[in-house]
Design a protein around this motif. Structure first.
Motif, PDB file in Angstrom:
ATOM      1  N   HIS A 230      39.607  20.510 -10.438  1.00 59.65           N
ATOM      2  CA  HIS A 230      39.303  21.485 -11.485  1.00 59.65           C
ATOM      3  C   HIS A 230      40.605  22.017 -12.069  1.00 59.65           C
ATOM      4  CE1 HIS A 230      34.851  22.698 -10.610  1.00 59.65           C
ATOM      5  NE2 HIS A 230      35.010  21.395 -10.770  1.00 59.65           N
TER       6      HIS A 230
ATOM      7  N   GLU B 225      33.792  24.859 -19.467  1.00 57.51           N
ATOM      8  CA  GLU B 225      32.717  24.243 -18.707  1.00 57.51           C
ATOM      9  C   GLU B 225      32.188  25.240 -17.676  1.00 57.51           C
ATOM     10  OE1 GLU B 225      32.624  21.141 -21.029  1.00 57.51           O
ATOM     11  OE2 GLU B 225      31.292  21.330 -19.298  1.00 57.51           O
ATOM     12  N   THR B 226      31.104  24.866 -17.012  1.00 61.66           N
ATOM     13  CA  THR B 226      30.468  25.759 -16.045  1.00 61.66           C
ATOM     14  C   THR B 226      31.440  26.155 -14.945  1.00 61.66           C
ATOM     15  OG1 THR B 226      28.311  24.777 -16.461  1.00 61.66           O
ATOM     16  CG2 THR B 226      28.570  26.008 -14.402  1.00 61.66           C
ATOM     17  N   GLN B 227      31.476  27.447 -14.636  1.00 63.11           N
ATOM     18  CA  GLN B 227      32.366  27.967 -13.611  1.00 63.11           C
ATOM     19  C   GLN B 227      31.628  28.080 -12.279  1.00 63.11           C
ATOM     20  OE1 GLN B 227      34.408  31.551 -14.980  1.00 63.11           O
ATOM     21  NE2 GLN B 227      34.396  30.707 -17.063  1.00 63.11           N
TER      22      GLN B 227
ATOM     23  N   SER C 134      36.569  25.595 -12.969  1.00 60.97           N
ATOM     24  CA  SER C 134      35.741  24.685 -13.749  1.00 60.97           C
ATOM     25  C   SER C 134      36.548  23.426 -14.041  1.00 60.97           C
ATOM     26  CB  SER C 134      35.250  25.342 -15.048  1.00 60.97           C
ATOM     27  OG  SER C 134      36.327  25.696 -15.881  1.00 60.97           O
TER      28      SER C 134
END
Lengths: 113, 115
Positions: free
Chosen positions: A29, A100-102, A95
């Motif tokens: 990430h 983007e989604t955390q 993310s």
């Protein structure tokens, strides 16, 4: 795979002392965020790191707060001369890319006496 | 200035019934919305998200509805289960160029599902 990890899970300190909180993001990430949740409140953004870009420090509440991210992976949040109002749960999220989604770690519960 | 608001601090529903959690926002620049669930002593867990180009997104028992004109979104859980009992946070961000993706959170709604 392993999620976001944070240490310590709990920290009790005396007013005026410095504390250091650690976050290990999910491997690979590139974006890393710090938030804090004070008692009865929602999560409050503190700071954001993305690769080698300059961090977004706009959420840091005072100059007693600082953070760094070495080697694009592990991050440390440092609070100098802690005050009682710093007592909160400090949460780290990562993310795969910015926006983007955390995914959040379990948090560090900080109590300043 | 609270940009994301969850006006109901708590909600109690019977197992098997529908749970509806509400969230309002004020910033028209927000274009991505998420719901997280949080159990005590744990970090928030991602549940479901929706982009502003949609008005509905469904994932199993969870559906999120977005009403952009009203700046309102809701999370529907049906059927509700006792394991759904947790604090639910609504979050919003702007995904435009230059945005960092930082999330602005509501204050949370505590859901209790009774057996």
């Amino acid at each position: 795979g392993a999620g976001v990890s944070q240490s310590p899970s709990n920290k009790v300190t005396e007013k005026g002392k410095d504390v250091e909180l650690r976050c290990d993001p999910i491997s690979g990430h590139t974006a890393l965020y710090w938030y804090r949740q004070s008692l009865g409140q929602g999560l409050e953004f503190l700071i954001y790191f993305q690769g080698n870009s300059a961090p977004d420090k706009s959420g840091l509440p005072s100059d007693r707060f600082s953070a760094e991210r070495t080697g694009g992976s592990v991050s440390t949040l440092t609070i100098q001369r802690t005050q009682q109002e710093d007592s909160a749960v400090y949460l780290c999220a990562s993310s795969s890319q910015t926006q983007e989604t955390q995914y959040f770690g379990p948090g560090t519960r900080l109590l300043v006496l | 200035d609270q940009q994301v608001k969850q006006n109901s601090p708590s909600l109690s529903v019977q197992e098997g019934r529908i749970s509806i959690l509400n969230c309002d926002y004020t910033n028209s620049m927000f274009d991505y919305f998420l719901w997280y669930k949080k159990y005590p002593a744990e970090g928030p867990t991602f549940l479901i998200s929706i982009s502003s180009i949609k008005d509905k997104n469904e994932d199993g028992r969870f559906t999120v509805f977005l009403n952009k004109s009203a700046k309102h979104l809701s999370l529907h859980i049906v059927p509700s289960q006792p394991g759904d009992s947790a604090v639910y946070f609504c979050a919003a961000s702007g995904r435009g160029t230059g945005n960092t993706g930082k999330l602005i959170f509501g204050q949370g709604t505590t859901l209790q599902v009774k057996p």
